[in-house]
Design an enzyme around this catalytic site. Structure first.
Site, mmCIF file in Angstrom:
data_model
loop_
_atom_site.group_PDB
_atom_site.id
_atom_site.type_symbol
_atom_site.label_atom_id
_atom_site.label_comp_id
_atom_site.label_asym_id
_atom_site.label_seq_id
_atom_site.Cartn_x
_atom_site.Cartn_y
_atom_site.Cartn_z
ATOM 1 N N GLU A 153 0.827 -1.204 0.000
ATOM 2 C CA GLU A 153 0.000 0.000 0.000
ATOM 3 C C GLU A 153 0.862 1.254 0.000
ATOM 4 O O GLU A 153 1.922 1.287 0.615
ATOM 5 C CB GLU A 153 -0.854 0.043 1.270
ATOM 6 C CG GLU A 153 -1.910 -1.014 1.316
ATOM 7 C CD GLU A 153 -2.649 -1.009 2.646
ATOM 8 O OE1 GLU A 153 -3.709 -1.626 2.704
ATOM 9 O OE2 GLU A 153 -2.162 -0.402 3.606
ATOM 10 N N CYS A 171 3.327 8.486 1.474
ATOM 11 C CA CYS A 171 3.687 7.547 2.531
ATOM 12 C C CYS A 171 4.000 6.212 1.860
ATOM 13 O O CYS A 171 3.101 5.568 1.302
ATOM 14 C CB CYS A 171 2.498 7.435 3.483
ATOM 15 S SG CYS A 171 2.739 6.278 4.805
ATOM 16 N N CYS A 214 5.700 -7.227 8.043
ATOM 17 C CA CYS A 214 6.654 -6.615 8.979
ATOM 18 C C CYS A 214 6.960 -7.608 10.096
ATOM 19 O O CYS A 214 6.097 -8.369 10.511
ATOM 20 C CB CYS A 214 6.030 -5.352 9.563
ATOM 21 S SG CYS A 214 7.118 -4.468 10.682
ATOM 22 N N CYS A 264 3.937 -4.930 16.331
ATOM 23 C CA CYS A 264 3.360 -3.997 17.318
ATOM 24 C C CYS A 264 1.899 -4.396 17.610
ATOM 25 O O CYS A 264 1.166 -4.810 16.693
ATOM 26 C CB CYS A 264 3.408 -2.571 16.797
ATOM 27 S SG CYS A 264 5.087 -2.038 16.425
ATOM 28 N N CYS A 292 -1.088 -2.910 15.536
ATOM 29 C CA CYS A 292 -0.882 -2.839 14.084
ATOM 30 C C CYS A 292 -1.371 -4.071 13.341
ATOM 31 O O CYS A 292 -1.069 -5.203 13.727
ATOM 32 C CB CYS A 292 0.602 -2.653 13.817
ATOM 33 S SG CYS A 292 1.044 -2.789 12.092
ATOM 34 N N GLY A 320 5.811 -2.021 6.906
ATOM 35 C CA GLY A 320 7.190 -2.463 7.110
ATOM 36 C C GLY A 320 8.019 -1.551 7.995
ATOM 37 O O GLY A 320 7.641 -0.423 8.285
ATOM 38 N N GLU A 321 9.145 -2.081 8.429
ATOM 39 C CA GLU A 321 10.111 -1.335 9.245
ATOM 40 C C GLU A 321 11.272 -0.977 8.310
ATOM 41 O O GLU A 321 12.063 -1.846 7.930
ATOM 42 C CB GLU A 321 10.575 -2.214 10.415
ATOM 43 C CG GLU A 321 11.862 -1.809 11.091
ATOM 44 C CD GLU A 321 11.902 -0.380 11.613
ATOM 45 O OE1 GLU A 321 11.165 -0.072 12.558
ATOM 46 O OE2 GLU A 321 12.679 0.429 11.076
ATOM 47 N N SER A 349 11.017 6.515 9.178
ATOM 48 C CA SER A 349 10.366 6.286 10.471
ATOM 49 C C SER A 349 10.659 4.873 10.968
ATOM 50 O O SER A 349 10.458 3.899 10.243
ATOM 51 C CB SER A 349 8.859 6.454 10.286
ATOM 52 O OG SER A 349 8.198 6.109 11.469
ATOM 53 N N SER A 396 8.947 5.959 16.330
ATOM 54 C CA SER A 396 7.638 5.611 16.893
ATOM 55 C C SER A 396 7.872 5.240 18.346
ATOM 56 O O SER A 396 8.214 4.100 18.653
ATOM 57 C CB SER A 396 7.036 4.415 16.149
ATOM 58 O OG SER A 396 6.805 4.761 14.815
ATOM 59 N N LEU A 397 7.698 6.195 19.229
ATOM 60 C CA LEU A 397 8.049 5.955 20.637
ATOM 61 C C LEU A 397 6.864 5.350 21.399
ATOM 62 O O LEU A 397 6.964 4.292 21.992
ATOM 63 C CB LEU A 397 8.502 7.276 21.279
ATOM 64 C CG LEU A 397 9.158 7.124 22.646
ATOM 65 C CD1 LEU A 397 10.447 6.336 22.566
ATOM 66 C CD2 LEU A 397 9.408 8.499 23.273
ATOM 67 N N HIS A 398 5.766 6.075 21.418
ATOM 68 C CA HIS A 398 4.476 5.591 21.946
ATOM 69 C C HIS A 398 4.418 5.289 23.441
ATOM 70 O O HIS A 398 3.333 4.992 23.954
ATOM 71 C CB HIS A 398 3.988 4.348 21.184
ATOM 72 C CG HIS A 398 3.921 4.539 19.697
ATOM 73 N ND1 HIS A 398 3.587 5.732 19.102
ATOM 74 C CD2 HIS A 398 4.148 3.668 18.671
ATOM 75 C CE1 HIS A 398 3.634 5.590 17.788
ATOM 76 N NE2 HIS A 398 3.959 4.362 17.503
ATOM 77 N N ASN A 449 -7.219 5.242 17.232
ATOM 78 C CA ASN A 449 -8.586 5.001 16.778
ATOM 79 C C ASN A 449 -8.891 3.521 16.859
ATOM 80 O O ASN A 449 -8.377 2.741 16.063
ATOM 81 C CB ASN A 449 -8.760 5.492 15.342
ATOM 82 C CG ASN A 449 -8.839 6.996 15.319
ATOM 83 O OD1 ASN A 449 -9.817 7.591 15.744
ATOM 84 N ND2 ASN A 449 -7.753 7.614 14.871
ATOM 85 N N CYS A 494 2.450 3.816 11.298
ATOM 86 C CA CYS A 494 2.391 2.941 10.131
ATOM 87 C C CYS A 494 1.384 1.822 10.325
ATOM 88 O O CYS A 494 0.689 1.437 9.416
ATOM 89 C CB CYS A 494 3.767 2.403 9.800
ATOM 90 S SG CYS A 494 4.642 1.704 11.198
#
Ligand code: SF4
Length: 355
Positions: free
Chosen positions: A86, A112, A119, A123, A126, A169-170, A201, A224-226, A300, A343
């Site tokens: 995508e 993007c 991946c 996570c 995800c 993906g990473e 990222s 991407s800390l989160h 979300n 992502c």
């Protein structure tokens, strides 16, 4: 058949004779958007035929195109082996004043891109991660996503776009091809997208951040800390067991940062998980001494999700705390940008909106 988009201009110069033709070929592909070698009219017919037999020009095929209410467009591309990835185009209306003080409007585009099919990182929030890892994309397959989007949307060749490696993906798990793509994007005879318009990222692979820093591509970095403590972060991102927060911060501190730029920290706000003022305080402490910018993103929830959307007032209080402590912070409200910012949510958000 090998795609010509996999080749940097220097590699193409080495592969074809006379080598000056590489520049012309690059311009036909990336600035004239030709669909076949036969359209490269300033090349001898014999060379066009030879190119045709050696390389493919289109490593992607559009399977699906969907537009969301905010104007962002998602494309599902088929790869040569039947797999798919995508890519999202995010237009943003910009209002500026020209030299005569007149208001002018234009659109700034961000693409993007995906860097892998699937991946390995897994996570918890995800969908891409849940389906596992399939394979890395080649540099040409990454480059083609931007080229195709510009072409499909009639975006003038001279119009620069921004690129965020935040799709599937990473990117740092496919470092070699991502670094090569950064260089191909930047080529002056190609799309001419400066590395400073490209943001890589990562979920925080510290050793790879250091490697990327030592290559010094000039691309910007987003983390991407989160979460602000390892216990919470492990639950959201199991990769934190291998690369904890301390190691990420140390790697970021060594990363070469453009004088005018900052490292972006993405922070997906999840109700009662990481949205307290206590977390905001820890975040300020954690990022002290780093030229940082924080993007807060609303989580979300999707069907079956174990996490909830944070309250508006908690989001605001979190952001105010960061800003009042000199930590630049924005809240992402635009749907399109929400999609690109995390992502893992890309597939999920687009699906929710478009289904
Ligand atoms: S959020 Fe990104 S890094 Fe994490 S599993 Fe999904 S695609 Fe991989």
């Amino acid at each position: 058949m090998k795609t010509i988009l996999d080749l940097s201009k220097q590699e193409l110069e080495a592969e074809i004779k006379p080598s000056f033709r590489a520049k012309q070929i690059y311009q036909w592909i990336y600035q004239q958007y030709v669909g076949s070698f036969d359209e490269m009219l300033n090349l001898p017919k014999s060379m066009r035929t030879e190119l045709e037999t050696r390389y493919s020009l289109s490593p992607l095929r559009v399977l699906k195109e969907e537009q969301s209410s905010d104007g962002s467009k998602k494309y599902l591309f088929a790869l040569h082996d039947g797999l798919s990835v995508e890519t999202v185009l995010l237009p943003m209306k910009i209002e500026e004043f020209d030299e005569d003080g007149q208001r002018v409007h234009h659109t700034r585009y961000t693409v993007c891109v995906s860097s892998q099919v699937g991946c390995k990182i897994g996570c918890a929030f995800c969908l891409t991660g849940k389906s596992g890892f399939v394979r890395n994309l080649s540099a040409g397959e990454i480059v083609a996503q931007v080229l195709f989007l510009k072409k499909l949307n009639n975006i003038d060749a001279a119009r620069r776009v921004n690129i965020v490696y935040m799709g599937m993906g990473e990117p740092l798990d496919n470092l070699q091809n991502v670094v090569k793509a950064v260089g191909i994007f930047a080529d002056i005879d190609g799309l001419s997208i400066s590395p400073r318009r490209q943001t890589i990222s990562t979920s925080g692979l510290s050793s790879q951040i250091e490697k990327l820093g030592s290559i010094d591509t000039g691309a910007l970095l987003a983390i991407s800390l989160h979460a602000v403590d390892d216990e919470t972060r492990v639950k959201l991102m199991p990769i934190n067991k291998a690369y904890n927060i301390k190691s990420i911060i140390e790697a970021v501190k060594k990363f070469p940062i453009d004088m005018r730029k900052r490292v972006l920290f993405e922070y997906l706000m999840i109700k009662d998980v990481n949205d307290s003022l206590e977390s905001a305080k820890k975040l300020v402490k954690l990022l002290s001494g780093i030229k940082a910018k924080v993007n807060l993103i609303y989580f979300n929830p999707h069907a079956g999700s174990e996490f909830g959307r944070p309250d508006e007032k908690d989001m605001r209080a979190f952001a105010d705390f960061l800003n009042s402590h000199a930590l630049l912070c924005t809240i992402r409200r635009s749907k399109g940008l929400d999609i690109s910012a995390a992502c893992g949510q890309l597939k999920q958000r687009q699906q929710n909106e478009l289904d």
